[in-house]
Design a protein around this motif. Structure first.
Motif, PDB file in Angstrom:
ATOM      1  N   TRP A  29       0.841  -1.190   0.000  1.00  0.00           N
ATOM      2  CA  TRP A  29       0.000   0.000   0.000  1.00  0.00           C
ATOM      3  C   TRP A  29       0.880   1.244   0.000  1.00  0.00           C
ATOM      4  N   ASP A  30       0.359   2.326  -0.572  1.00  0.00           N
ATOM      5  CA  ASP A  30       1.024   3.631  -0.504  1.00  0.00           C
ATOM      6  C   ASP A  30       0.617   4.293   0.801  1.00  0.00           C
ATOM      7  N   MET A  31       1.589   4.775   1.542  1.00  0.00           N
ATOM      8  CA  MET A  31       1.290   5.481   2.780  1.00  0.00           C
ATOM      9  C   MET A  31       0.913   6.924   2.455  1.00  0.00           C
ATOM     10  N   GLU A  32       0.167   7.553   3.357  1.00  0.00           N
ATOM     11  CA  GLU A  32      -0.281   8.937   3.180  1.00  0.00           C
ATOM     12  C   GLU A  32       0.691   9.884   3.866  1.00  0.00           C
ATOM     13  N   VAL A  33       1.043  10.963   3.174  1.00  0.00           N
ATOM     14  CA  VAL A  33       1.868  11.996   3.789  1.00  0.00           C
ATOM     15  C   VAL A  33       0.923  12.914   4.574  1.00  0.00           C
ATOM     16  N   LEU A  34       1.271  13.218   5.811  1.00  0.00           N
ATOM     17  CA  LEU A  34       0.346  13.933   6.692  1.00  0.00           C
ATOM     18  C   LEU A  34       0.073  15.376   6.286  1.00  0.00           C
ATOM     19  N   ASP A  35       1.029  16.050   5.655  1.00  0.00           N
ATOM     20  CA  ASP A  35       0.792  17.445   5.275  1.00  0.00           C
ATOM     21  C   ASP A  35       0.291  17.590   3.832  1.00  0.00           C
ATOM     22  N   ASP A  36      -0.058  16.464   3.196  1.00  0.00           N
ATOM     23  CA  ASP A  36      -0.582  16.435   1.827  1.00  0.00           C
ATOM     24  C   ASP A  36       0.418  16.842   0.753  1.00  0.00           C
ATOM     25  N   ASN A  37       1.696  16.993   1.100  1.00  0.00           N
ATOM     26  CA  ASN A  37       2.707  17.395   0.113  1.00  0.00           C
ATOM     27  C   ASN A  37       3.975  16.564   0.250  1.00  0.00           C
ATOM     28  N   TRP A  38       4.347  15.906  -0.823  1.00  0.00           N
ATOM     29  CA  TRP A  38       5.643  15.215  -0.876  1.00  0.00           C
ATOM     30  C   TRP A  38       6.645  16.261  -1.351  1.00  0.00           C
ATOM     31  N   ASP A  39       7.222  17.027  -0.407  1.00  0.00           N
ATOM     32  CA  ASP A  39       8.028  18.169  -0.832  1.00  0.00           C
ATOM     33  C   ASP A  39       9.300  18.391  -0.015  1.00  0.00           C
ATOM     34  N   THR A  40       9.687  17.414   0.813  1.00  0.00           N
ATOM     35  CA  THR A  40      10.897  17.583   1.621  1.00  0.00           C
ATOM     36  C   THR A  40      11.697  16.284   1.657  1.00  0.00           C
ATOM     37  N   THR A  41      12.874  16.370   2.265  1.00  0.00           N
ATOM     38  CA  THR A  41      13.732  15.193   2.408  1.00  0.00           C
ATOM     39  C   THR A  41      13.333  14.339   3.610  1.00  0.00           C
ATOM     40  N   GLU A  42      12.416  14.839   4.426  1.00  0.00           N
ATOM     41  CA  GLU A  42      11.851  14.084   5.547  1.00  0.00           C
ATOM     42  C   GLU A  42      10.346  14.308   5.546  1.00  0.00           C
ATOM     43  N   GLU A  43       9.600  13.229   5.675  1.00  0.00           N
ATOM     44  CA  GLU A  43       8.139  13.330   5.683  1.00  0.00           C
ATOM     45  C   GLU A  43       7.572  12.490   6.820  1.00  0.00           C
ATOM     46  N   THR A  44       6.417  12.893   7.299  1.00  0.00           N
ATOM     47  CA  THR A  44       5.676  12.106   8.274  1.00  0.00           C
ATOM     48  C   THR A  44       4.520  11.454   7.530  1.00  0.00           C
ATOM     49  N   VAL A  45       4.427  10.134   7.640  1.00  0.00           N
ATOM     50  CA  VAL A  45       3.418   9.384   6.899  1.00  0.00           C
ATOM     51  C   VAL A  45       2.588   8.526   7.851  1.00  0.00           C
ATOM     52  N   ARG A  46       1.441   8.039   7.333  1.00  0.00           N
ATOM     53  CA  ARG A  46       0.623   7.136   8.141  1.00  0.00           C
ATOM     54  C   ARG A  46      -0.131   6.192   7.217  1.00  0.00           C
ATOM     55  N   TYR A  47      -0.537   5.088   7.805  1.00  0.00           N
ATOM     56  CA  TYR A  47      -1.405   4.138   7.122  1.00  0.00           C
ATOM     57  C   TYR A  47      -1.989   3.213   8.174  1.00  0.00           C
ATOM     58  N   GLU A  48      -3.275   2.947   8.109  1.00  0.00           N
ATOM     59  CA  GLU A  48      -3.895   1.990   9.017  1.00  0.00           C
ATOM     60  C   GLU A  48      -3.849   0.625   8.355  1.00  0.00           C
ATOM     61  N   VAL A  49      -3.146  -0.278   8.980  1.00  0.00           N
ATOM     62  CA  VAL A  49      -2.974  -1.622   8.428  1.00  0.00           C
ATOM     63  C   VAL A  49      -4.301  -2.381   8.525  1.00  0.00           C
ATOM     64  N   PRO A  50      -4.798  -2.882   7.396  1.00  0.00           N
ATOM     65  CA  PRO A  50      -6.055  -3.638   7.425  1.00  0.00           C
ATOM     66  C   PRO A  50      -5.826  -5.027   8.014  1.00  0.00           C
ATOM     67  N   THR A  51      -6.224  -5.203   9.261  1.00  0.00           N
ATOM     68  CA  THR A  51      -5.939  -6.477   9.938  1.00  0.00           C
ATOM     69  C   THR A  51      -7.105  -7.457   9.895  1.00  0.00           C
ATOM     70  N   ARG A  52      -8.293  -6.990   9.547  1.00  0.00           N
ATOM     71  CA  ARG A  52      -9.441  -7.899   9.478  1.00  0.00           C
ATOM     72  C   ARG A  52      -9.148  -8.969   8.429  1.00  0.00           C
ATOM     73  N   GLY A  53      -9.355 -10.202   8.800  1.00  0.00           N
ATOM     74  CA  GLY A  53      -9.113 -11.303   7.876  1.00  0.00           C
ATOM     75  C   GLY A  53      -7.701 -11.858   7.945  1.00  0.00           C
ATOM     76  N   LEU A  54      -6.802 -11.187   8.659  1.00  0.00           N
ATOM     77  CA  LEU A  54      -5.454 -11.739   8.808  1.00  0.00           C
ATOM     78  C   LEU A  54      -5.492 -12.926   9.756  1.00  0.00           C
TER      79      LEU A  54
END
Length: 93
Positions: A29-54
């Motif tokens: 999966w592609d993770m989401e950048v928290l500030d909505d911009n891929w524009d720096t050498t360091e980014e904060t990202v998030r993603y909720e791992v879909p665990t249902r069915g694992l």
């Protein structure tokens, strides 16, 4: 030097190392950048791992960033443990 390149994506892989990933698999999966911009050498990202069915037990999450020149950075990993009675837990690296 690649350390000064802009990060353009961060991928999360579930139970498959990025080097072993096959295109079209549902384990990346592609993770989401928290500030909505891929524009720096360091980014904060998030993603909720879909665990249902694992299946219950230990699973491995791998994360890898890609920079503006297409360079794939080092792989980071962590474990998540799914209990026998999984109710779509929140998890992440």
């Amino acid at each position: 030097s690649s350390r000064y390149q802009i990060i353009t994506a961060v991928h999360l892989y579930l139970d498959v190392h990025p080097d072993d990933y096959k295109e079209g698999s549902d384990k990346m999966w592609d993770m989401e950048v928290l500030d909505d911009n891929w524009d720096t050498t360091e980014e904060t990202v998030r993603y909720e791992v879909p665990t249902r069915g694992l299946s219950f037990g230990r699973h491995t999450i791998y994360v890898q960033a890609i920079d503006s020149r297409g360079y794939k950075g080092p792989v980071s990993s962590t474990f998540i443990d799914i209990p026998a009675h999984n109710s779509n837990l929140r998890g992440g690296p």
